[in-house]
Design a protein around this motif. Structure first.
Motif, mmCIF file in Angstrom:
data_model
loop_
_atom_site.group_PDB
_atom_site.id
_atom_site.type_symbol
_atom_site.label_atom_id
_atom_site.label_comp_id
_atom_site.label_asym_id
_atom_site.label_seq_id
_atom_site.Cartn_x
_atom_site.Cartn_y
_atom_site.Cartn_z
ATOM 1 N N LEU A 250 0.822 -1.211 0.000
ATOM 2 C CA LEU A 250 0.000 0.000 0.000
ATOM 3 C C LEU A 250 0.855 1.259 0.000
ATOM 4 O O LEU A 250 0.432 2.309 -0.511
ATOM 5 C CB LEU A 250 -0.922 0.003 1.221
ATOM 6 C CG LEU A 250 -2.074 -1.010 1.202
ATOM 7 C CD1 LEU A 250 -2.711 -1.115 2.583
ATOM 8 C CD2 LEU A 250 -3.115 -0.621 0.169
ATOM 9 N N SER A 251 2.057 1.177 0.552
ATOM 10 C CA SER A 251 2.901 2.374 0.603
ATOM 11 C C SER A 251 3.185 2.907 -0.793
ATOM 12 O O SER A 251 3.172 4.125 -1.012
ATOM 13 C CB SER A 251 4.215 2.069 1.327
ATOM 14 O OG SER A 251 5.041 1.215 0.557
ATOM 15 N N SER A 252 3.443 2.002 -1.734
ATOM 16 C CA SER A 252 3.759 2.473 -3.083
ATOM 17 C C SER A 252 2.509 2.687 -3.923
ATOM 18 O O SER A 252 2.428 3.661 -4.671
ATOM 19 C CB SER A 252 4.702 1.492 -3.786
ATOM 20 O OG SER A 252 4.111 0.219 -3.903
ATOM 21 N N SER A 253 1.518 1.802 -3.808
ATOM 22 C CA SER A 253 0.333 1.956 -4.659
ATOM 23 C C SER A 253 -0.441 3.224 -4.302
ATOM 24 O O SER A 253 -0.775 4.035 -5.176
ATOM 25 C CB SER A 253 -0.572 0.725 -4.567
ATOM 26 O OG SER A 253 -1.108 0.579 -3.266
ATOM 27 N N VAL A 254 -0.710 3.437 -3.019
ATOM 28 C CA VAL A 254 -1.426 4.643 -2.612
ATOM 29 C C VAL A 254 -0.515 5.866 -2.762
ATOM 30 O O VAL A 254 -0.955 6.940 -3.190
ATOM 31 C CB VAL A 254 -1.934 4.511 -1.165
ATOM 32 C CG1 VAL A 254 -2.624 5.804 -0.714
ATOM 33 C CG2 VAL A 254 -2.893 3.331 -1.041
ATOM 34 N N GLY A 255 0.773 5.685 -2.440
ATOM 35 C CA GLY A 255 1.705 6.805 -2.584
ATOM 36 C C GLY A 255 1.816 7.291 -4.015
ATOM 37 O O GLY A 255 1.915 8.500 -4.265
ATOM 38 N N GLU A 256 1.800 6.370 -4.972
ATOM 39 C CA GLU A 256 1.860 6.758 -6.385
ATOM 40 C C GLU A 256 0.557 7.411 -6.829
ATOM 41 O O GLU A 256 0.556 8.445 -7.513
ATOM 42 C CB GLU A 256 2.147 5.535 -7.248
ATOM 43 C CG GLU A 256 3.562 4.989 -7.088
ATOM 44 C CD GLU A 256 3.728 3.632 -7.751
ATOM 45 O OE1 GLU A 256 2.762 3.179 -8.410
ATOM 46 O OE2 GLU A 256 4.794 3.023 -7.604
ATOM 47 N N MET A 257 -0.560 6.803 -6.469
ATOM 48 C CA MET A 257 -1.853 7.346 -6.901
ATOM 49 C C MET A 257 -2.133 8.705 -6.273
ATOM 50 O O MET A 257 -2.843 9.539 -6.860
ATOM 51 C CB MET A 257 -2.967 6.354 -6.556
ATOM 52 C CG MET A 257 -2.868 5.035 -7.322
ATOM 53 S SD MET A 257 -4.122 3.821 -6.825
ATOM 54 C CE MET A 257 -5.579 4.459 -7.633
ATOM 55 N N ALA A 258 -1.560 8.942 -5.090
ATOM 56 C CA ALA A 258 -1.802 10.223 -4.414
ATOM 57 C C ALA A 258 -1.284 11.408 -5.225
ATOM 58 O O ALA A 258 -1.763 12.538 -5.055
ATOM 59 C CB ALA A 258 -1.154 10.208 -3.031
ATOM 60 N N PHE A 343 8.648 15.240 -1.104
ATOM 61 C CA PHE A 343 9.790 14.541 -0.511
ATOM 62 C C PHE A 343 9.704 13.046 -0.797
ATOM 63 O O PHE A 343 10.709 12.394 -1.107
ATOM 64 C CB PHE A 343 9.834 14.780 0.995
ATOM 65 C CG PHE A 343 10.856 13.928 1.708
ATOM 66 C CD1 PHE A 343 12.203 14.239 1.650
ATOM 67 C CD2 PHE A 343 10.464 12.803 2.420
ATOM 68 C CE1 PHE A 343 13.149 13.451 2.290
ATOM 69 C CE2 PHE A 343 11.401 12.007 3.057
ATOM 70 C CZ PHE A 343 12.745 12.335 2.996
ATOM 71 N N LEU A 344 8.500 12.487 -0.695
ATOM 72 C CA LEU A 344 8.317 11.054 -0.904
ATOM 73 C C LEU A 344 8.768 10.636 -2.296
ATOM 74 O O LEU A 344 9.414 9.595 -2.470
ATOM 75 C CB LEU A 344 6.842 10.691 -0.697
ATOM 76 C CG LEU A 344 6.455 9.220 -0.881
ATOM 77 C CD1 LEU A 344 7.148 8.344 0.140
ATOM 78 C CD2 LEU A 344 4.939 9.058 -0.773
ATOM 79 N N HIS A 345 8.477 11.442 -3.298
ATOM 80 C CA HIS A 345 8.761 11.044 -4.676
ATOM 81 C C HIS A 345 10.060 11.616 -5.226
ATOM 82 O O HIS A 345 10.659 11.022 -6.134
ATOM 83 C CB HIS A 345 7.589 11.441 -5.581
ATOM 84 C CG HIS A 345 6.346 10.663 -5.299
ATOM 85 N ND1 HIS A 345 6.188 9.356 -5.679
ATOM 86 C CD2 HIS A 345 5.201 11.009 -4.654
ATOM 87 C CE1 HIS A 345 5.000 8.918 -5.292
ATOM 88 N NE2 HIS A 345 4.379 9.902 -4.663
ATOM 89 N N ASP A 346 10.491 12.769 -4.692
ATOM 90 C CA ASP A 346 11.670 13.420 -5.273
ATOM 91 C C ASP A 346 12.761 13.713 -4.258
ATOM 92 O O ASP A 346 13.759 14.355 -4.596
ATOM 93 C CB ASP A 346 11.259 14.739 -5.955
ATOM 94 C CG ASP A 346 10.191 14.517 -7.018
ATOM 95 O OD1 ASP A 346 10.378 13.603 -7.844
ATOM 96 O OD2 ASP A 346 9.191 15.249 -7.007
ATOM 97 N N GLY A 347 12.592 13.259 -3.029
ATOM 98 C CA GLY A 347 13.534 13.632 -1.986
ATOM 99 C C GLY A 347 14.839 12.861 -1.991
ATOM 100 O O GLY A 347 15.831 13.311 -1.421
ATOM 101 N N LEU A 348 14.872 11.698 -2.613
ATOM 102 C CA LEU A 348 16.089 10.888 -2.592
ATOM 103 C C LEU A 348 17.092 11.408 -3.614
ATOM 104 O O LEU A 348 16.774 11.500 -4.804
ATOM 105 C CB LEU A 348 15.753 9.428 -2.905
ATOM 106 C CG LEU A 348 16.933 8.448 -2.845
ATOM 107 C CD1 LEU A 348 17.447 8.319 -1.417
ATOM 108 C CD2 LEU A 348 16.532 7.091 -3.393
ATOM 109 N N PRO A 349 18.307 11.748 -3.213
ATOM 110 C CA PRO A 349 19.318 12.197 -4.194
ATOM 111 C C PRO A 349 19.605 11.097 -5.211
ATOM 112 O O PRO A 349 19.617 9.911 -4.868
ATOM 113 C CB PRO A 349 20.546 12.482 -3.326
ATOM 114 C CG PRO A 349 20.025 12.638 -1.937
ATOM 115 C CD PRO A 349 18.815 11.753 -1.839
#
Length: 768
Positions: A250-258, A343-349
């Motif tokens: 759910l972390s990735s599926s809901v995180g992506e759809m959000a 941050f969730l989607h673009d925060g990782l260098p």
């Protein structure tokens, strides 16, 4: 240091995604039939004005190493979910499978926690069979590759293609949208501890700490029921967006759809579970199978839940999508996580790696793409040894029949198969026999004669020479395979799409392995641009190493850099589909296309090296090289873009592992016919008979059609050579053309019965 291949300068420093070259190539090759590329769970391509197809190939290597059955089962049902969650939801209509394992006759001691290759292969076979057959999806294409370096980490590629209307309930099939207030529904299987940290486990080398509990437990029956419900809900317009609950749960599926709405509020206490006691973080990250996440508008909740109940599918309302800019995770009345979406989607260098290319092996010489290399080897040796070499090659696991494996998969379910993985003649009689086809053809629409062609290319042994060449060879083989069975190519309306799957030893901190990866990416780019064929999807697996103990000592086993290319294309008329088997006595046999064969890294070369012999062909240490300008002339003709005589082809089979004589033998085994072949005097007999390269086919034409076909080839500048004739006698007879004025005696012909060739190719004892 700069990386070079010919005139192609390749930067040594890699910033950002290593796949940038491939994605950029796809944008450069924009086609009107590309609907969604590298954006969704799979690439989406227009089939015609009414329907679209999508395709994706996954890898499940790490779980398959520890639990072959469970790992492969999650691979096949997982990629089925990718298709179901692609666009507004597609129906899976075919599966593919490619396995890379160590030799089954491995007799050395095994490293700790490493299973024997026989156990690995049987486990992954049964896992894919269980997931595919019981889901009612035909398995139509695949490959099996053996190399001892796959001992510590087998490769399990599972692919699926899907079909869907281009307009669904008034919306374009490739467009997803979510509005704030839409409800988050989880559909299908329940959550358990199995699959927790599956994604992170798969991203590490296998060692003593690798948890088998990370392998998901799949249930294809539950997934089949959920799939039928979702497709019915799709057609009724009951939801706005869908994706699969794959890596990260759910972390990735809901995180992506959000991202589509601008936020989400998820209450994991509402999730249906297999058993009580799961912690909130376990509910969020568990990757247990056959689950989808769906955005349902509030006004459709009652109809959605009612339909699920009538179809026996469990659904759960876990919260709502918002525009808060955050991904909030709750457990009942307690907030347990809150992350800013940016941050969730673009925060990782982005990872920065360095590459150093040290050049091809010193043994390599470049083969000319023109006929007549002028190289000499001992023709007496060829007369004496070629028969044994041909029989040994046909028995090599990388060449021998895979019928024992293919027959355990259902390629007839859904009733769409036209050209099958095996071509069988005299069915139901004592004379029944089968031979290989290069690709498969299916008919996805009952009232249309257009079809889909599915093929693949893989050649990891060339990685030992140059991954740049290996990548181009994989593209070329995939394209040749689909052209063999009749795919359209080269016209404005020709639809050909590619999928790439990299499986690599860990490149982080190793500039040489990183350089291999860079060269492979640029090899794909060069081939795609030369052929004007875009990549539409892909997946990478970058930690394919085993680190552990063997015989009391520390050992590291890394796979050879391996790239699978899958090709899916449209065939305008399935009635024009072709097969690989020779059809009748008297047909003329041609070598069509490039003659630039090389023995270096060929199956013959690998066989001799494995047997401990010195490299016999020291003057022929070269590989075939691509010549895309010449290749395009051949491919455009085979694909129907030029000429008009293609219908006169009786059979088409590509020249790949083992070379020309192996290709001819494979074309003979089904019908039990024979052939008389002549090796040209201006070619080295070993290289011509057993060398490998790119762009070549063995084709047959009826004698009375040969003049018209040859005239067209000449007018179009297509390379060809008449090399023999099909015979009714049960034998393959090979002659070496004697050069007039050469002095000495003409080489003696030699022959093998077709039954000998078939027995060697079937080699059933190896699989038992």
């Amino acid at each position: 240091q700069g990386l070079k291949q010919g005139n192609n300068d390749i930067p040594a420093e890699i910033n950002g995604l290593l796949k940038q070259a491939i994605v950029a190539t796809t944008h450069e090759l924009d086609k009107p039939w590309l609907l969604s590329v590298f954006d969704d769970n799979a690439g989406i391509v227009a089939f015609d004005d009414e329907d679209a197809f999508c395709v994706k190939v996954e890898t499940h290597n790490a779980p398959s190493a520890l639990d072959p059955y469970g790992g492969a089962l999650t691979g096949i049902v997982g990629v089925n979910r990718d298709i179901l969650g692609c666009g507004l939801g597609a129906k899976p209509i075919f599966n593919t499978d490619v396995f890379c394992v160590a030799p089954l006759d491995y007799e050395d001691s095994l490293p700790e926690r490493v299973l024997h290759p026989r156990r690995i292969l049987e486990g992954v076979r049964s896992g894919v069979e269980h997931g595919g057959n019981k889901s009612g999806i035909p398995t139509v294409n695949g490959a099996l590759v053996f190399d001892e370096r796959y001992l510590g980490r087998p490769l399990v590629y599972c692919g699926t293609g899907g079909f869907m209307p281009r307009v669904v309930a008034g919306r374009r099939c490739e467009l997803k949208e979510i509005k704030p207030g839409d409800r988050i529904f989880m559909v299908g299987g329940r959550i358990g501890k199995d699959g927790i940290h599956g994604a992170t486990f798969s991203s590490l080398a296998i060692d003593d700490n690798s948890p088998i509990s990370a392998v998901q437990l799949g249930d294809p029956i539950t997934q089949k029921r959920a799939m039928e419900f979702i497709l019915e809900a799709r057609d009724a317009g009951l939801y706005r967006a869908i994706t699969d609950n794959g890596a990260g749960g759910l972390s990735s599926s809901v995180g992506e759809m959000a991202k589509l709405s601008g936020g989400a509020r998820l209450d994991v206490s509402r999730a249906k579970v297999k058993y009580h006691g799961l912690k909130p973080y376990e509910l969020v990250v568990s990757e247990s199978q056959e689950r989808m996440t769906i955005a349902v508008p509030p006004e459709n909740i009652e109809a959605f839940v009612d339909l699920a109940g009538r179809r026996g599918v469990e659904v759960g309302d876990l919260g709502e999508f918002t525009d808060s800019g955050r991904f909030e995770i709750w457990h009942a009345e307690k907030i347990v996580g809150s992350l800013d979406l940016s941050f969730l989607h673009d925060g990782l260098p982005q990872l920065e790696l360095y590459a150093e290319w040290k050049g091809c092996p010193a043994v390599l010489r470049t083969v000319s793409n023109t006929a007549g290399g002028g190289l000499e080897t001992d023709s007496k040796s060829f007369e004496n040894d070629a028969q044994g070499c041909l029989l040994s090659l046909l028995s090599r696991p990388n060449i021998a029949s895979k019928e024992w494996l293919i027959r355990q998969y259902d390629h007839e379910v859904q009733g769409t198969s036209v050209v099958k993985p095996l071509h069988t003649v005299f069915s139901g009689t004592s004379l029944e026999s089968s031979g290989p086809n290069d690709a498969s053809v299916i008919k996805p629409k009952p009232y249309s004669d257009s079809g889909l062609v599915i093929g693949c290319g893989i050649n990891p042994k060339l990685s030992d020479i140059d991954p740049y060449l290996m990548a181009q060879a994989a593209v070329d083989e995939a394209l040749r395979n689909i052209l063999c069975v009749g795919a359209g190519f080269g016209r404005e309306d020709s639809v050909v799409a590619l999928v790439d799957n990299f499986c690599w030893p860990d490149p982080v901190g190793d500039p040489e392995k990183t350089a291999w990866l860079v060269r492979a990416c640029y090899g794909l780019r060069a081939a795609a641009k030369a052929l004007s064929v875009p990549f539409v999807s892909g997946k990478d697996s970058m930690k394919n190493d085993f680190r552990g103990m063997k015989d009391g000592a520390q050992v590291t086993i890394s796979i050879p850099p391996t790239l699978l290319v899958t090709a899916v294309a449209k065939i305008p008329d399935i009635k024009e589909a072709r097969s690989a088997d020779f059809k009748s006595a008297g047909d003329v046999i041609y070598l069509l296309g490039n003659e630039g064969f090389g023995l270096l890294a060929s199956e013959l070369d690998c066989m001799e090296q494995k047997n401990g012999g010195a490299r016999r062909f020291t003057d022929l240490c070269r590989t075939g090289e691509p010549n895309w300008e010449k290749a395009l002339k051949t491919y455009r003709w085979l694909g129907g873009a030029t000429g008009s005589e293609q219908s006169k082809l009786r059979s088409v089979h590509d020249v790949s592992d083992g070379g020309v004589l192996v290709a001819v033998a494979e074309a003979l085994v089904a019908r039990g016919l024979g052939a008389m072949l002549t090796i040209p005097h201006d070619q080295d007999p070993w290289e011509f008979a057993f060398g490998e390269g790119l762009h070549s086919f063995v084709v047959t034409v009826q004698e009375f059609d040969s003049a018209a076909v040859e005239a067209e080839w000449i007018s179009l500048g297509i390379g060809f050579r008449r090399i023999g004739v099909v015979m009714s006698q049960d034998k393959l007879e090979v002659r070496t053309e004697f050069k007039m004025g050469a002095g000495g005696k003409a080489p003696k012909p030699w022959s093998l019965s077709t039954s000998q060739l078939r027995a060697a190719w079937q080699k059933m004892g190896y699989w038992e």
